[in-house]
Design an enzyme around this catalytic site. Structure first.
Site, PDB file in Angstrom:
ATOM      1  N   HIS A  17      62.526  17.721   1.577  1.00 32.99           N
ATOM      2  CA  HIS A  17      61.399  18.547   1.805  1.00 32.99           C
ATOM      3  C   HIS A  17      61.553  19.836   0.751  1.00 32.99           C
ATOM      4  CE1 HIS A  17      57.917  20.552   3.882  1.00 32.99           C
ATOM      5  NE2 HIS A  17      58.208  21.611   2.958  1.00 32.99           N
ATOM      6  N   GLU A  18      62.709  20.264   0.557  1.00 27.89           N
ATOM      7  CA  GLU A  18      62.791  21.483  -0.571  1.00 27.89           C
ATOM      8  C   GLU A  18      62.771  21.084  -1.919  1.00 27.89           C
ATOM      9  OE1 GLU A  18      61.458  24.098   0.547  1.00 27.89           O
ATOM     10  OE2 GLU A  18      61.917  23.645   2.616  1.00 27.89           O
ATOM     11  N   HIS A  58      59.716  20.126  -3.076  1.00 34.88           N
ATOM     12  CA  HIS A  58      58.764  21.134  -3.734  1.00 34.88           C
ATOM     13  C   HIS A  58      59.008  21.217  -5.072  1.00 34.88           C
ATOM     14  CE1 HIS A  58      56.458  22.856  -0.480  1.00 34.88           C
ATOM     15  NE2 HIS A  58      57.280  23.053   0.146  1.00 34.88           N
ATOM     16  N   CYS A  82      54.831  22.605   6.576  1.00 34.64           N
ATOM     17  CA  CYS A  82      55.253  23.404   5.592  1.00 34.64           C
ATOM     18  C   CYS A  82      54.481  24.695   5.584  1.00 34.64           C
ATOM     19  CB  CYS A  82      54.784  22.595   4.376  1.00 34.64           C
ATOM     20  SG  CYS A  82      55.046  23.440   2.847  1.00 34.64           S
ATOM     21  N   LEU A  83      55.287  25.827   5.103  1.00 30.99           N
ATOM     22  CA  LEU A  83      54.620  27.376   5.229  1.00 30.99           C
ATOM     23  C   LEU A  83      53.459  27.333   4.411  1.00 30.99           C
ATOM     24  CD1 LEU A  83      57.916  29.226   5.081  1.00 30.99           C
ATOM     25  CD2 LEU A  83      56.636  28.778   7.108  1.00 30.99           C
ATOM     26  N   GLN A 103      57.021  28.252  -3.835  1.00 29.66           N
ATOM     27  CA  GLN A 103      56.182  28.775  -2.535  1.00 29.66           C
ATOM     28  C   GLN A 103      55.907  30.193  -2.765  1.00 29.66           C
ATOM     29  OE1 GLN A 103      58.480  26.558   0.417  1.00 29.66           O
ATOM     30  NE2 GLN A 103      56.486  26.376   1.327  1.00 29.66           N
ATOM     31  N   GLY A 121      63.150  26.780   5.981  1.00 28.42           N
ATOM     32  CA  GLY A 121      63.322  26.294   4.312  1.00 28.42           C
ATOM     33  C   GLY A 121      62.082  26.881   3.454  1.00 28.42           C
TER      34      GLY A 121
HETATM   35 NI    NI Z   1      57.146  23.276   2.273  1.00 30.54          NI
END
Ligand code: NI
Length: 169
Positions: A134-135, A138, A92-93, A50, A45
């Site tokens: 999660h997204e 963000h 998370c990236l 991000q 995701g």
């Molecule tokens: Ni994330």
């Protein structure tokens, strides 16, 4: 085009993103780039903030390229229903090399616009439910670490600050 992933500490990650209002070629290109950037970073995701773009836009593929039908575009998503509970390790990236257990709802329904601006609803379970939450978080400037204990969060932030000082973040 592959975008570099913005890391924790950049204010864009903690800013509420603006609505997507234009559904044209530019958005299609951005979505393609987001999928490409997400796969490159080995994620399932990715939210536009991000990659430094403060727009309410996210892409998800919990099958990681296995099922082309699993590729989801979420523009202006809202969580409209949640049910049950699941506790799983989450990462998370934008916070690479850290993971923590996070308790979240097990079944989640999201309402979002697709690449053409058409509204749809989709219900996901387990990892997909987690990805929706999660997204969407963000896009509201919220990271998964807001769902862990203050003690664990502070410890993580201390470790990140050390990495930043060492120029390794
Ligand atoms: Ni994330």
């Amino acid at each position: 085009m592959i975008y570099p992933i913005v890391k924790f500490g950049n204010p864009v990650l903690e800013t509420k993103a603006a609505d997507v209002t234009e559904f044209g070629d530019e958005l299609k290109k951005l979505v393609d780039d987001m999928f490409e950037s997400m796969y490159e970073a080995k994620g399932v995701g990715l939210a536009a903030p991000q990659i430094g773009i403060s727009k309410r836009l996210a892409v998800i593929d919990v099958t990681f390229k296995e099922d082309p039908n699993a590729k989801l575009v979420l523009a202006n998503p809202e969580i409209i229903h949640t049910e049950g509970k699941q506790k799983q390790s989450e990462g998370c990236l934008s916070i690479p090399d850290f993971r923590e257990d996070v308790t979240r709802p097990k079944i989640v329904t999201v309402r979002a616009q697709d690449i053409n601006g058409k509204w749809y609803e989709k219900t996901g379970e387990d990892l997909l439910a987690r990805a929706f939450l999660h997204e969407t978080d963000h896009l509201n400037g919220k990271l998964y670490i807001s769902h862990i204990s203050a003690l664990k969060r502070d410890l993580m932030k201390r470790k990140i600050r050390k990495l930043m000082k060492a120029g390794e973040w």
